[in-house]
Design a protein around this motif. Sequence first.
Motif, short mmCIF file in Angstrom:
data_model
loop_
_atom_site.label_atom_id
_atom_site.label_comp_id
_atom_site.label_asym_id
_atom_site.label_seq_id
_atom_site.Cartn_x
_atom_site.Cartn_y
_atom_site.Cartn_z
N GLN A 170 16.84 4.19 6.13
CA GLN A 170 16.20 5.48 5.84
C GLN A 170 17.08 6.31 4.91
O GLN A 170 16.57 7.08 4.09
CB GLN A 170 15.92 6.24 7.13
CG GLN A 170 14.81 5.65 7.98
CD GLN A 170 14.45 6.55 9.16
OE1 GLN A 170 14.87 7.69 9.23
NE2 GLN A 170 13.67 6.01 10.08
N SER A 171 18.41 6.15 5.04
CA SER A 171 19.33 6.90 4.18
C SER A 171 19.12 6.53 2.72
O SER A 171 19.04 7.40 1.84
CB SER A 171 20.78 6.61 4.59
OG SER A 171 21.01 7.01 5.92
N PHE A 172 19.01 5.22 2.44
CA PHE A 172 18.84 4.77 1.06
C PHE A 172 17.45 5.14 0.53
O PHE A 172 17.32 5.59 -0.62
CB PHE A 172 19.05 3.26 0.97
CG PHE A 172 19.09 2.75 -0.45
CD1 PHE A 172 20.23 2.90 -1.21
CD2 PHE A 172 17.98 2.13 -1.01
CE1 PHE A 172 20.27 2.43 -2.53
CE2 PHE A 172 18.01 1.66 -2.31
CZ PHE A 172 19.17 1.82 -3.07
N VAL A 173 16.42 4.97 1.35
CA VAL A 173 15.06 5.33 0.93
C VAL A 173 14.97 6.82 0.63
O VAL A 173 14.39 7.24 -0.37
CB VAL A 173 14.03 4.94 2.02
CG1 VAL A 173 12.65 5.50 1.69
CG2 VAL A 173 13.95 3.42 2.14
N GLY A 174 15.57 7.64 1.49
CA GLY A 174 15.54 9.09 1.28
C GLY A 174 16.36 9.51 0.07
O GLY A 174 15.93 10.34 -0.73
N THR A 191 0.83 -1.21 0.00
CA THR A 191 0.00 0.00 0.00
C THR A 191 0.86 1.25 0.00
O THR A 191 0.57 2.23 -0.70
CB THR A 191 -0.93 0.01 1.23
OG1 THR A 191 -1.73 -1.16 1.22
CG2 THR A 191 -1.83 1.23 1.22
N ALA A 192 1.94 1.22 0.78
CA ALA A 192 2.84 2.38 0.85
C ALA A 192 3.50 2.64 -0.50
O ALA A 192 3.67 3.80 -0.92
CB ALA A 192 3.90 2.14 1.92
N ILE A 193 3.89 1.57 -1.21
CA ILE A 193 4.53 1.72 -2.52
C ILE A 193 3.54 2.33 -3.52
O ILE A 193 3.88 3.25 -4.27
CB ILE A 193 5.06 0.37 -3.02
CG1 ILE A 193 6.23 -0.09 -2.15
CG2 ILE A 193 5.50 0.48 -4.49
CD1 ILE A 193 6.74 -1.48 -2.46
N VAL A 230 4.85 8.26 4.02
CA VAL A 230 4.88 6.97 3.32
C VAL A 230 6.29 6.41 3.31
O VAL A 230 6.49 5.19 3.43
CB VAL A 230 4.35 7.15 1.88
CG1 VAL A 230 4.58 5.90 1.05
CG2 VAL A 230 2.86 7.49 1.90
N ALA A 231 7.29 7.27 3.18
CA ALA A 231 8.69 6.82 3.12
C ALA A 231 9.12 6.10 4.39
O ALA A 231 9.87 5.12 4.34
CB ALA A 231 9.61 8.00 2.85
N VAL A 232 8.67 6.58 5.53
CA VAL A 232 9.01 5.93 6.81
C VAL A 232 8.46 4.51 6.83
O VAL A 232 9.12 3.57 7.29
CB VAL A 232 8.47 6.76 7.99
CG1 VAL A 232 8.68 6.01 9.30
CG2 VAL A 232 9.15 8.12 8.05
N VAL A 233 7.24 4.33 6.33
CA VAL A 233 6.63 2.99 6.27
C VAL A 233 7.46 2.08 5.37
O VAL A 233 7.74 0.93 5.72
CB VAL A 233 5.18 3.08 5.74
CG1 VAL A 233 4.59 1.68 5.59
CG2 VAL A 233 4.32 3.92 6.69
N THR A 269 9.18 17.50 7.44
CA THR A 269 8.30 16.56 8.15
C THR A 269 9.09 15.42 8.77
O THR A 269 8.87 15.04 9.93
CB THR A 269 7.23 15.99 7.19
OG1 THR A 269 6.47 17.07 6.62
CG2 THR A 269 6.28 15.05 7.92
N ALA A 270 10.03 14.87 7.99
CA ALA A 270 10.86 13.79 8.51
C ALA A 270 11.70 14.25 9.70
O ALA A 270 11.85 13.54 10.70
CB ALA A 270 11.75 13.24 7.40
N ALA A 271 12.26 15.48 9.60
CA ALA A 271 13.07 16.01 10.70
C ALA A 271 12.22 16.25 11.95
O ALA A 271 12.64 15.94 13.07
CB ALA A 271 13.74 17.31 10.26
N TRP A 272 11.03 16.78 11.77
CA TRP A 272 10.14 17.04 12.90
C TRP A 272 9.75 15.73 13.60
O TRP A 272 9.61 15.70 14.82
CB TRP A 272 8.90 17.76 12.41
CG TRP A 272 7.91 18.08 13.50
CD1 TRP A 272 6.79 17.38 13.83
CD2 TRP A 272 7.99 19.17 14.43
NE1 TRP A 272 6.16 17.97 14.90
CE2 TRP A 272 6.87 19.07 15.28
CE3 TRP A 272 8.89 20.23 14.60
CZ2 TRP A 272 6.63 20.00 16.30
CZ3 TRP A 272 8.65 21.14 15.61
CH2 TRP A 272 7.53 21.01 16.46
N ASP A 273 9.62 14.66 12.82
CA ASP A 273 9.28 13.35 13.39
C ASP A 273 10.49 12.62 13.94
O ASP A 273 10.37 11.49 14.43
CB ASP A 273 8.60 12.47 12.32
CG ASP A 273 7.22 13.00 11.94
OD1 ASP A 273 6.65 13.78 12.72
OD2 ASP A 273 6.72 12.63 10.86
#
Length: 337
Positions: free
Chosen positions: A220-224, A5-7, A208-211, A61-65
Amino acid sequence: MTLSTAIFALLGLAALIATAGTVLTRAGDRIADLTGLGEALIGGVLLGGISSLSGVMTSVTAAWDGHAHLSFSNAVGGIAAQTVFLAVADLTYRRANLEHASASLSNLMQGILLMLMLTFVLLVVAGPDLTLWHIHPASVLLLLIYVLGTRLVAKASKSPMWKPIHTRETVEDEPDDDLEQVNKPLLFTRFLLSAAVVGVAGYFVAKVAVVIANQSGLSQSFVGALFTSVATSLPELVISIAAVRQGALTLAVANIIGGNSFDVLFLAFADTAYQEGSIYHEVGNAEAFVLSLGILLAGTLLLGMLHRQREGLANAGWESITVIGLFLGGYIVLYFM
């Protein structure tokens, strides 16, 4: 949310960002003509900043989380991805090498500004960990460098002290003839609405990226650095290819290079949003690697813009082929880091 679903959600958001980017292109070219500021300045500053909204929303958003690695790698990965997008746009322009045909002092200066900002960030990452109210002083300096650099670019655009040699393949930035028929309120409304869509989509890309990172086993480095950066950079790809097809070559190049300069500011915004200290010192070798790759790609592109090869493989310049090769090789190395 499941991984599948995330993809699908990421793909849907990417399509939404790309669609809004198409509208931004047409409106941006018109605004450049109406204001008289030119494609290089509008593409590099206004359009480059607006089309980067999805990326800045993702990083902030990612930094805030609390996801510092995702935030940082999304920013620097987007710079690498967008440089490759310019090489792709070069492949779509059949007459000659895009960097040759779109020769512009403003674009050259934007490229130098980008390299200065990226190198400054690399120095900060390797330097001491300093914070004031959980914000690194370098974030303020980064904003100052961008503002002063942009002012220099604008000044040079109005009163250039250096001009490229024009050839029969050079496409000059000339305004359209039908500007009197343009519905200005509708034009700016479309521009602002498209910008809002791009920004909101970027917010959801981060979620979605975190999921995807958590459920796929990828870092997370590679996904980002790959997935979210490419998804949020789609406006730049769409804008550049659309601009090439419309004959707005200076706008196509300025959108990428100017957008990349603005993308470096993602780190300043993300550092402000990150509540656990300096985001520059939460990153590791993977983020430093992608940052260095961005400098390498920008330098290669800038050298090609100065060399101005007329034709190369598939009518693309050697710099475009080199950029694509370095990007693919770099991300193969990153996957195994």
